[in-house]
Design an enzyme around this catalytic site. Structure first.
Site, PDB file in Angstrom:
ATOM      1  N   ASN A  15      34.500  38.491  31.207  1.00  0.00           N
ATOM      2  CA  ASN A  15      34.168  37.841  32.437  1.00  0.00           C
ATOM      3  C   ASN A  15      35.276  37.981  33.385  1.00  0.00           C
ATOM      4  O   ASN A  15      34.877  37.794  34.714  1.00  0.00           O
ATOM      5  CB  ASN A  15      33.788  36.133  32.355  1.00  0.00           C
ATOM      6  CG  ASN A  15      33.713  35.430  33.535  1.00  0.00           C
ATOM      7  OD1 ASN A  15      32.853  35.666  34.189  1.00  0.00           O
ATOM      8  ND2 ASN A  15      34.770  34.861  33.839  1.00  0.00           N
ATOM      9  N   TYR A  62      37.347  47.347  43.817  1.00  0.00           N
ATOM     10  CA  TYR A  62      36.336  46.545  42.963  1.00  0.00           C
ATOM     11  C   TYR A  62      35.026  47.355  42.727  1.00  0.00           C
ATOM     12  O   TYR A  62      34.600  47.277  41.477  1.00  0.00           O
ATOM     13  CB  TYR A  62      36.220  45.321  43.873  1.00  0.00           C
ATOM     14  CG  TYR A  62      35.323  44.262  43.159  1.00  0.00           C
ATOM     15  CD1 TYR A  62      35.736  43.580  42.150  1.00  0.00           C
ATOM     16  CD2 TYR A  62      34.059  44.139  43.714  1.00  0.00           C
ATOM     17  CE1 TYR A  62      34.889  42.368  41.491  1.00  0.00           C
ATOM     18  CE2 TYR A  62      33.187  43.150  43.100  1.00  0.00           C
ATOM     19  CZ  TYR A  62      33.800  42.148  42.147  1.00  0.00           C
ATOM     20  OH  TYR A  62      32.859  41.243  41.557  1.00  0.00           O
ATOM     21  N   LYS A  75      33.756  48.225  39.010  1.00  0.00           N
ATOM     22  CA  LYS A  75      32.694  47.540  38.221  1.00  0.00           C
ATOM     23  C   LYS A  75      31.583  48.831  37.989  1.00  0.00           C
ATOM     24  O   LYS A  75      30.894  48.518  37.023  1.00  0.00           O
ATOM     25  CB  LYS A  75      31.996  46.630  39.262  1.00  0.00           C
ATOM     26  CG  LYS A  75      32.875  45.208  39.586  1.00  0.00           C
ATOM     27  CD  LYS A  75      33.008  44.372  38.253  1.00  0.00           C
ATOM     28  CE  LYS A  75      33.561  43.180  38.428  1.00  0.00           C
ATOM     29  NZ  LYS A  75      33.617  42.214  37.287  1.00  0.00           N
TER      30      LYS A  75
END
Ligand SMILES: NC(=O)c1ccc[n+]([C@@H]2O[C@H](COP(=O)([O-])OP(=O)(O)OC[C@H]3O[C@@H](n4cnc5c(N)ncnc54)[C@H](O)[C@@H]3O)[C@@H](O)[C@H]2O)c1
Length: 267
Positions: A95, A161, A165
């Site tokens: 996470n 990011y 991702k």
């Protein structure tokens, strides 16, 4: 349905950036509710302790440990400790993640590398340490928390990011194929714009500190008219980790209120 009795789960980033529910915090609480023995890890032990207090108040238990998931040595110690305490490891929820602003011109190289470390290399390192255990057991489920920023431009420059991702999704797919015959499943939850405590941090970084404006902007981007929350992510993670998802591997569950299906309001 979706019971996890007898299963041992590691949840990374089981605390939360601030008051309220972050995705890892809600997931740790939910997995414990469903009967799993949960080992939550975080770099912020105060935040992890708050999650443990919530779990214990519900009559469940959460073991918390300090671990920086960008550090292979600490991850090795975590997995050893989990096996020593609980004897097995069935579920890993990756996470931990965070975004920093910038495009290729404005982001410095150190920030780019740190972003890849925390959003992508962390999952490589935890997978490297846990896959042999799961493969030997002949069963296991890894759920990686990606982001729709890895699929679409979502209104702000966060180049590293977004790239990390997206990489996390493909890392998940190819690893899932490698381990499919060994009983280990890997999938991603792909959250959209969620109303979690980090919205305050995002307002500071991307909206000149205007929190209300940031919330309104995010709500307006969603076909459903509102952000989701940490429980929407937690429920998706629970499903992918559960035996009900036993034939699902190498895929993504997008939890975004319709954003990625949407091409913009008619003008
Ligand atoms: N909130 C959103 O809108 C949203 C949207 C899409 C994806 N996500 C993803 O959801 C995930 C979690 O988001 P959240 O809202 O729970 O974030 P959060 O920042 O509230 O919580 C993350 C926790 O991880 C811990 N942490 C940070 N670095 C760590 C490290 N190196 N090792 C171990 N622990 C570390 C923090 O201390 C914190 O307790 C992230 O991967 C994020 O990219 C969030």
């Amino acid at each position: 349905m979706l019971r996890l009795d007898g299963k041992v789960a590691i949840v990374t980033g089981c605390g939360s950036f601030g008051d309220g529910w972050g995705n890892g915090k809600a997931t740790a609480v939910l997995l414990a509710r469903q009967g799993a023995t949960v080992y939550g890890v975080d770099v912020n032990m105060d935040a992890a302790a708050i999650t443990r207090t919530i779990v214990e108040a519900e009559g469940n238990s959460l073991h918390v440990g300090a671990c920086d998931v960008t550090d292979a040595t600490q991850i090795g110690a975590l997995v050893s400790d989990c096996l020593m305490r609980f004897g097995r490891l069935d579920i890993l929820i990756n996470n931990v993640g965070r975004s920093e602003p910038g495009d290729p011109e404005t982001m410095d190289e150190a920030t780019w590398r740190k972003q890849l470390d925390i959003n992508l290399t962390s999952a490589f390192l935890t997978s490297k340490a846990t896959l042999p255990v799961m493969a030997q057991q002949g069963t296991g489920a890894i759920v990686n928390i990606s982001s729709i920023a890895g699929m679409r431009w979502v209104g702000k420059d966060q180049i590293a990011y977004a790239a990390a991702k997206a990489g996390l999704v493909q890392f998940t797919k190819v690893t899932a194929v490698s381990y499919a015959a060994r009983g280990v499943r890997l999938n991603c939850v792909v959250p959209g714009l969620m109303m979690t405590p980090i919205v305050q941090r995002l307002a500071d970084k991307y909206n000149a500190g205007d929190y209300e404006g940031m919330v309104a902007k995010r709500n307006a981007q969603v076909p459903m008219g509102r952000m989701g929350d940490a429980w929407d992510v937690a429920h998706a993670a629970l499903f992918l980790a559960s035996d009900e998802a036993r034939y699902i591997t190498g895929t993504e569950l997008v939890v975004d209120g319709g954003i990625t299906a949407f091409t913009g309001w008619p003008g």
